[in-house]
Design an enzyme around this catalytic site. Structure first.
Site, PDB file in Angstrom:
ATOM      1  CG  ASP A  22      -2.284   0.543   0.947  1.00  0.00           C
ATOM      2  OD1 ASP A  22      -2.340   1.567   0.251  1.00  0.00           O
ATOM      3  OD2 ASP A  22      -3.275  -0.028   1.413  1.00  0.00           O
ATOM      4  CG  ASP A  52      -9.774   1.566  -0.660  1.00  0.00           C
ATOM      5  OD1 ASP A  52      -8.767   1.536  -1.390  1.00  0.00           O
ATOM      6  OD2 ASP A  52      -9.729   1.427   0.574  1.00  0.00           O
TER       7      ASP A  52
HETATM    8  C1  GLA Z   1      -6.184   0.754   1.571  1.00  0.00           C
HETATM    9  C2  GLA Z   1      -6.307  -0.223   0.415  1.00  0.00           C
HETATM   10  C3  GLA Z   1      -7.352  -1.282   0.744  1.00  0.00           C
HETATM   11  C4  GLA Z   1      -6.947  -2.006   2.019  1.00  0.00           C
HETATM   12  C5  GLA Z   1      -6.746  -0.999   3.151  1.00  0.00           C
HETATM   13  C6  GLA Z   1      -6.145  -1.628   4.378  1.00  0.00           C
HETATM   14  O1  GLA Z   1      -7.370   1.468   1.777  1.00  0.00           O
HETATM   15  O2  GLA Z   1      -6.643   0.442  -0.755  1.00  0.00           O
HETATM   16  O3  GLA Z   1      -7.458  -2.204  -0.322  1.00  0.00           O
HETATM   17  O4  GLA Z   1      -5.769  -2.729   1.792  1.00  0.00           O
HETATM   18  O5  GLA Z   1      -5.866   0.034   2.749  1.00  0.00           O
HETATM   19  O6  GLA Z   1      -6.011  -0.739   5.428  1.00  0.00           O
END
Ligand code: GLA
Length: 656
Positions: free
Chosen positions: A404, A468
């Site tokens: 991430d 997301d």
């Molecule tokens: C980000 C990513 C998600 C998930 C969260 C975990 O938002 O985009 O897919 O992995 O972190 O905290």
């Protein structure tokens, strides 16, 4: 006579005048206004204060939060919509949104990105003759934090039918995928990449009644097949291509399928498939849950159509005590031991044991971290320990890393130059390549710096192209179309990732609450799978495996549809727009045929025509319905089908 005409006209005019009225947006039923955070507020802001944009206070309007969608039926009765839009003064400073108005699916207004403190913009759109309206507030591409968007002074000028909030018609689940028969059917990719000399693991995904006997002709000497489980293990043979012929036999019959094993540098020659815990369990994930996930993939038959990665997302490490986030006490502790070795939290007592457990079932194990000091959910990140962590993940036996961006953003200059943006990914990409095992690298930085242009070069096999998806679930068509814009960069070993399949039972994207049935209709759930397959997107189911029902399995487990996703060409379908909300997706397949999606993003069913000229074929063509796995006959110039509201009909065009 003249007088009569005059009187009639005067009366008609008077009645038109009398019919024009104002309907305020805030009087509509808000049940169907979907937003990613909180609830819409009537005549006040998201912070429950008077609606205020750049110091100007408004008495009426809606306070909403990006991403929000409000669908309204106008039924050709509305003349205009007017509003003053902007970010509310009470939101934090880093919000930014775009307000959009769509009339019958066509964008008739866009505010452009707006920030807090910016004067309101006036929306004034002519809506004569329009049937449906959508009011959207999107996140302007930087996430939804502090995105408090106001539709102030928002009203309709109405001369006919009154606007009403659109409520999605209920739809009962229906099954399209035929039940698999007792005889063996070998599924999975036709081509598989692995690196020479590394541990090899491949489970032949095969439907049919067990016991079953497997044979793999052409298997190199460094590999061996367990004839009863169909699991191939050993060491990847020297660089080169190996043509295997896989056979599976049981009391009901026999199946054969080729598999080209490519020993070389490229991993993920077809999109990765599996399960990721995030959208079901968030910070509730445990070792037990991950082991159960592996068992469920086998028990439900998901593994038999190709789902083979079992991936832990965030929250498996330790967090600090935090009065605001209040992490589970069993997840609080030191990030590392005295030697700098990362410490999993108490819900993960044995990471190596967990990976072994998953491998013993022929499946692969994945995990997650962030290049920053902390992950998005506030757990230990890899910052300044990258080499140790890469080594540790390999030592435990993991096969996949999702990396991430969170908190790394605090370490870089803004706006961030491209090389700074690439740096942590380049570093981890190099480190993973140096490990003595194959580790797939997924870049989760939401598409920054046009990652699709350089993700492969720095060692990634897939990269998220946007934020997301949990926050935009009712916009899957729009998200897919955006992802397709980057289709030219996609190829075997290099996949655009528009995020996970969130169907069945999923949690709220903010990580609160237990999984609930997602608010997509059954048709939209089939569309989700169809779009992801036509795009060759990684297929990670991220709903609750413990609550899988026949319907969700039916959507996830259609081998014909999955074969389109796993096609060796790895092409992302191209778009042929038929009107604003109706389009074809056309994808070339390795066998010379085309997969075509007849896509309807509208709020009503529509007949969609796939003309052979649009598909890129000519003459008589055989057509197969991929979801129903049924030949539909031959068609001379086009194929036509009724497509449900927000549905996709998926066909294969051409012999064989
Ligand atoms: C980000 C990513 C998600 C998930 C969260 C975990 O938002 O985009 O897919 O992995 O972190 O905290």
């Amino acid at each position: 006579m003249k007088r009569l005409l005059f009187t009639t006209l005067a009366l008609a005019f008077a009645s038109t005048l009398a019919a024009v009225e104002t309907v305020w947006l805030d009087t509509l039923d808000l049940q169907s206004l979907h937003q990613s955070w909180g609830h819409p507020q009537i005549n006040r802001s998201m912070r429950e204060k008077p609606l205020t944009i750049a110091g100007q206070v408004y008495e009426r309007g809606l306070g909403t939060h990006a991403t929000s969608t409000f669908r309204i039926l106008l039924n050709r009765g509305t003349e205009r919509f007017t509003a003053s839009v902007g970010l509310d003064d009470a939101a934090g400073t880093d919000g930014s949104v775009v307000f959009q108005v769509l009339a019958d699916g066509k964008r008739v207004y866009s505010s452009g990105a707006m920030k807090r403190g910016q004067a309101a913009k006036l929306v004034d759109v002519d809506l004569r003759g329009v049937r449906t309206l959508q009011l959207l507030v999107t996140d302007a591409g930087d996430g939804i934090t502090n995105d408090h968007g106001n539709w102030a002074d928002a009203r309709f000028t109405v001369s006919g039918a009154k606007p009403i909030a659109y409520v999605v018609p209920p739809e009962a689940p229906y099954l399209l995928t035929p039940k698999a028969g007792p005889a063996p059917r070998i599924n999975g990719p036709l081509v598989y990449g692995a690196r020479p000399g590394h541990p090899f693991l491949y489970r032949i995904p095969t439907q049919g009644t067990r016991p079953m006997m497997f044979v793999a002709a052409g298997l190199p000497a460094t590999l061996k097949l367990d004839p009863t489980t169909g699991i191939i293990t050993g060491l990847t043979p020297p660089r080169g291509e190996y043509a295997l012929t896989l056979t599976a036999k049981n009391g009901a019959g026999q199946a054969t399928r080729p598999l080209k094993l490519v020993s070389g540098d490229t991993l993920s020659l077809t999109p990765q498939m599996g399960w990721n815990h995030w959208y079901a369990h968030y910070n509730r994930v445990t070792d037990v849950m991950m082991r159960e996930a592996a068992d469920i993939l086998l028990r439900t038959g998901m593994a038999e159509v190709g789902y083979d990665y079992v991936n832990i997302d965030d929250c498996w490490m330790n967090a600090e005590a935090d009065a605001k986030r209040k992490p589970d006490p069993l997840r609080i502790g030191p990030f590392r031991d005295a030697a700098g070795r990362l410490r999993p939290n108490q819900h993960f007592p044995d990471m190596k044991g967990l990976a072994d457990y998953i491998h013993a079932r022929g499946l692969k194990a994945g995990l997650y971290t962030s290049p920053g000091p902390k992950t998005c959910a506030g757990f230990a990140g890899a910052y300044q320990h990258e080499a140790d962590d890469a080594r540790l993940f390999a030592e435990w036996g993991f096969d996949f890393l999702k990396y991430d961006w969170c908190t790394y953003g605090t370490l870089v200059t803004k706006p961030t130059p491209l090389d700074e943006m690439q740096k942590p990914y380049r570093l981890m990409g190099d480190l993973l390549r140096q490990q003595p095992r194959d580790m797939v690298f997924n870049l989760c930085q939401y598409g920054m710096g046009d990652v699709w242009q350089w993700g492969a070069e720095i060692g990634g096999q897939s990269w998220r192209t946007a934020g997301d998806l949990g926050f935009e679930l009712d916009r899957i068509f729009e998200v897919a179309l955006k992802n397709i814009e980057h289709r030219d960069w996609q190829k075997p070993g290099a996949w655009n990732d528009p995020d996970y399949l969130q169907i069945g039972y999923v949690g709220n994207a903010r990580g609160e609450g237990l999984p609930e049935p997602c608010n997509l209709t059954p048709t939209e759930q089939y569309s989700f799978m169809s779009l992801w397959s036509l795009m060759s997107s990684p297929l990670f189911f991220s709903g609750d495996l413990a609550k899988l029902d026949d319907f969700t399995l039916n959507v996830l487990c259609n081998p014909d549809v999955i074969a389109v996703n796993q096609d060796p060409l790895g092409q992302c379908a191209r778009v042929v727009k038929l009107d604003d909300e109706v389009f074809l997706l056309v994808k070339d397949l390795a066998d010379g045929t085309k997969a075509v999606g007849l896509c309807n993003a509208r709020e009503a069913p529509v007949t969609v025509t796939a003309k052979w000229t649009d598909v890129g074929v000519s003459g008589k063509q055989a057509v197969r319905d991929l979801w129903r796995q049924k030949e539909l006959g031959t068609f001379a110039t086009e194929f036509k089908s009724e497509v449900r509201r927000r549905g996709v009909v998926m066909i294969k065009v051409g012999a064989p």
